[in-house]
Write a protein that holds these residues in place. Sequence first.
Motif, short mmCIF file in Angstrom:
data_model
loop_
_atom_site.label_atom_id
_atom_site.label_comp_id
_atom_site.label_asym_id
_atom_site.label_seq_id
_atom_site.Cartn_x
_atom_site.Cartn_y
_atom_site.Cartn_z
N GLY A 559 0.78 -1.23 0.00
CA GLY A 559 0.00 0.00 0.00
C GLY A 559 0.80 1.27 0.00
O GLY A 559 0.25 2.36 0.22
N ASP A 560 2.13 1.19 -0.24
CA ASP A 560 2.94 2.39 -0.36
C ASP A 560 3.58 2.39 -1.74
O ASP A 560 3.82 1.34 -2.34
CB ASP A 560 4.02 2.45 0.73
CG ASP A 560 4.83 1.16 0.82
OD1 ASP A 560 4.46 0.17 0.16
OD2 ASP A 560 5.84 1.16 1.55
N ALA A 561 3.87 3.57 -2.27
CA ALA A 561 4.48 3.68 -3.59
C ALA A 561 5.95 3.29 -3.52
O ALA A 561 6.59 3.35 -2.45
CB ALA A 561 4.34 5.11 -4.10
N MET A 562 6.49 2.90 -4.64
CA MET A 562 7.92 2.58 -4.69
C MET A 562 8.42 2.73 -6.12
O MET A 562 7.67 2.70 -7.09
CB MET A 562 8.17 1.16 -4.17
CG MET A 562 7.76 0.04 -5.08
SD MET A 562 9.15 -0.52 -6.08
CE MET A 562 8.51 -2.03 -6.80
N THR A 563 9.74 2.90 -6.24
CA THR A 563 10.41 2.96 -7.52
C THR A 563 11.59 2.00 -7.48
O THR A 563 12.31 1.92 -6.48
CB THR A 563 10.91 4.38 -7.82
OG1 THR A 563 9.80 5.28 -7.83
CG2 THR A 563 11.61 4.45 -9.17
N THR A 564 11.77 1.25 -8.55
CA THR A 564 12.82 0.23 -8.55
C THR A 564 13.48 0.12 -9.91
O THR A 564 12.91 0.50 -10.94
CB THR A 564 12.21 -1.14 -8.16
OG1 THR A 564 13.26 -2.08 -8.00
CG2 THR A 564 11.23 -1.63 -9.21
N ASP A 565 14.69 -0.38 -9.91
CA ASP A 565 15.46 -0.62 -11.13
C ASP A 565 15.15 -2.04 -11.61
O ASP A 565 15.47 -3.02 -10.95
CB ASP A 565 16.96 -0.47 -10.83
CG ASP A 565 17.82 -0.65 -12.08
OD1 ASP A 565 17.28 -1.06 -13.13
OD2 ASP A 565 19.04 -0.39 -12.00
N LEU A 566 14.52 -2.14 -12.78
CA LEU A 566 14.18 -3.44 -13.36
C LEU A 566 14.92 -3.68 -14.67
O LEU A 566 14.49 -4.47 -15.51
CB LEU A 566 12.67 -3.55 -13.58
CG LEU A 566 11.78 -3.59 -12.33
CD1 LEU A 566 10.31 -3.72 -12.73
CD2 LEU A 566 12.18 -4.74 -11.42
N SER A 567 16.07 -3.00 -14.85
CA SER A 567 16.79 -3.16 -16.11
C SER A 567 17.30 -4.59 -16.28
O SER A 567 17.39 -5.10 -17.40
CB SER A 567 17.96 -2.17 -16.18
OG SER A 567 18.80 -2.30 -15.03
N GLY A 568 17.61 -5.25 -15.17
CA GLY A 568 18.03 -6.64 -15.28
C GLY A 568 16.93 -7.55 -15.75
O GLY A 568 17.18 -8.58 -16.39
N LEU A 569 15.69 -7.18 -15.48
CA LEU A 569 14.53 -7.99 -15.87
C LEU A 569 14.03 -7.58 -17.25
O LEU A 569 13.73 -8.43 -18.09
CB LEU A 569 13.43 -7.82 -14.83
CG LEU A 569 12.14 -8.63 -14.97
CD1 LEU A 569 11.55 -8.88 -13.59
CD2 LEU A 569 11.11 -7.89 -15.81
N LEU A 570 13.96 -6.26 -17.49
CA LEU A 570 13.38 -5.76 -18.74
C LEU A 570 14.40 -5.68 -19.87
O LEU A 570 14.01 -5.70 -21.05
CB LEU A 570 12.76 -4.39 -18.51
CG LEU A 570 11.61 -4.32 -17.51
CD1 LEU A 570 11.15 -2.87 -17.32
CD2 LEU A 570 10.45 -5.17 -17.96
N GLY A 571 15.68 -5.56 -19.52
CA GLY A 571 16.70 -5.44 -20.56
C GLY A 571 16.70 -4.07 -21.20
O GLY A 571 16.18 -3.09 -20.66
N SER A 572 17.26 -4.00 -22.38
CA SER A 572 17.37 -2.72 -23.07
C SER A 572 16.09 -2.40 -23.84
O SER A 572 15.21 -3.25 -23.98
CB SER A 572 18.56 -2.76 -24.03
OG SER A 572 18.36 -3.79 -25.00
N GLY A 573 16.03 -1.17 -24.35
CA GLY A 573 14.89 -0.76 -25.14
C GLY A 573 13.90 0.06 -24.34
O GLY A 573 13.95 0.09 -23.11
N ASP A 574 13.03 0.74 -25.06
CA ASP A 574 12.02 1.59 -24.43
C ASP A 574 10.73 0.81 -24.25
O ASP A 574 10.33 0.02 -25.11
CB ASP A 574 11.77 2.83 -25.29
CG ASP A 574 13.02 3.69 -25.44
OD1 ASP A 574 13.76 3.79 -24.44
OD2 ASP A 574 13.24 4.24 -26.54
#
Length: 604
Positions: A559-574
């Motif tokens: 129930g709280d907002a958060m920001t995280t780095d998911l580059s390892g999961l999503l990879g490159s690209g927009d």
Amino acid sequence: MSAFPLALPDDAELSARLSARIGQHWHRLLAALRPLYGEGAWEGELAARLLGAAIARPADLRALDQVREAAPDWFQKPEMVGYCTYIDRFGGTLAGTRARLDELSQLGVRYFHPLPLLKPREGDSDGGFAVADFRQVDPKLGSIDDLRALASDLRARGISLCLDIVCNHTADTHDWALAAKAGDAKYRDFYHVVEAADQVAAYEAHLGQVFPQTAPGNFTFVPEMQGHVWTTFYPFQWDLNYANPVVFIEMMDVLLYLANQGAEVFRLDSAPFLWKRAGSDCRGLPETHQVVRAWRAALAIVAPAVALKAEAIVGLAEVLPFLGEPEQPECHLAYNNTAMTALWAALATGDTRPLSTCLTQALAKPAGAGWLTYVRCHDDIIWGALKGVIPDETLARISDFYAGAVPGSFADGQAFQAEPGAVRSTNGMAASLAGVRDGADNAAALARLRLLYGVTFALDGIPAIYMGDERALTNDPDYAVEPDHDDGRWLHRPRMDWTRNGGPTHAAIARFAQLRQGRACLHAGNPARPLLTADPALLAFERADRGGDRLICLGWFKGDAMTTDLSGLLGSGDWIDLLDGTDVNAQSVAMAPWGLRWLVKKNG
């Protein structure tokens, strides 16, 4: 294997199609049934019923058969979205429901499942699951002509009608049961009757109990039968004896009859209980699967447009066999009960890892079969389905959480019954369990409800909307006032409030359905594959098509907002979030409280 014993009809076109289907499926039908019944006169009666139903099949349904034979994955298409309701709660009658079909079309529905509507016994009928006549509609709802008209109207909108077939039992007022009580030996053999009390005790030693508080035990003494009738559910629901081939043929005939009225899917109610064997728990026995395989083959001959759905609300290991194997297919569809249960567990605990485990286990599903995914249904949430995935003590806390018995719980549900020593299951509408209270500030609760449905619509299978969830309909606190509604599950079977504004939940669900249309990766043949995240509260899974289409669903169960780095999961690209159209940077993915994202590659 024996050839089909009867001459085909003079109609050259029908004869040619039947000849092809019989050549493909008759041997499968006999292969499933002969180990159960041996060879005998029943085979000729079976063939006669098949042929009679094929000749009686209406022309428009024969045309649908051809379309679906050419596209056998029709039920796996991403456009398939379901809706489940009670006719009397939704439209009042079958005719009234026909006047409400715009609601379904607005939600993108392609599969409509009205809960039991065949003629029930008078009085308590377990919500319609005690059927007194499989060929008549509950007169309070309409007639068989009204059912045909509803099926026709739905088909014109591209919506398939799903009907419940209560295949395990009949009401004690069914003609078969009445004849058995009157002393007819033929119909006595339609049921399981145990005369000696010690034999009953021997069976009971191995059997579980479905309703241990309201209907303990599995047998009911019936004076007219001079013995104990097997009644797995309630005393007025008599279990059928599938060791008798006549019973199989009669129930097959029911399926074919209703298929010819326009039903396109059958929900096989209580399918695991069909076969009985002393010394076993009588659930999901090998013979049960042979019965289901035989029904599949029979429908493939007469009505190949029709799909079977297994109602097996148990652990995944017990559900998967009902989908069969490529050479021995059973049901086309089955409920992904463990995913639903784990979804609610994640909402209570903030831990999505058990859900990821269930999704990984679900990858064992045959490619040609499909799941029915859902948030809520007419039944209770049975936490025992997660036994072995989540510790019992955690499941007990989750049960208490949804009963409002844990400090800080947002849920407005009620605990239901369970077998001695088991965790009590949960009753309640999805909105109430998510924390919606009429007249309150429901922003967080509606976000939780959207999260549940957004994940469900992103999973593989047919996502099903339960009646009123699209309008955030809450519990019916006065359910017990109505006659024969003392069962606690009526808490989440309220009447539709058509004056209630659909609001953001209605819009969100309609949007999910719209985004599924034509999205190749959301075909049910492309399973949901869990992705590892650093935070247990962040659910991630992908749907990917061989053609390159890919969607990643993210669900944030806090129930709280958060920001995280998911580059390892999503990879490159927009990336872009389909739900709100915003660009997403993989190195800084923001999640709102109870947030949801459907990510696709930009320009993808």
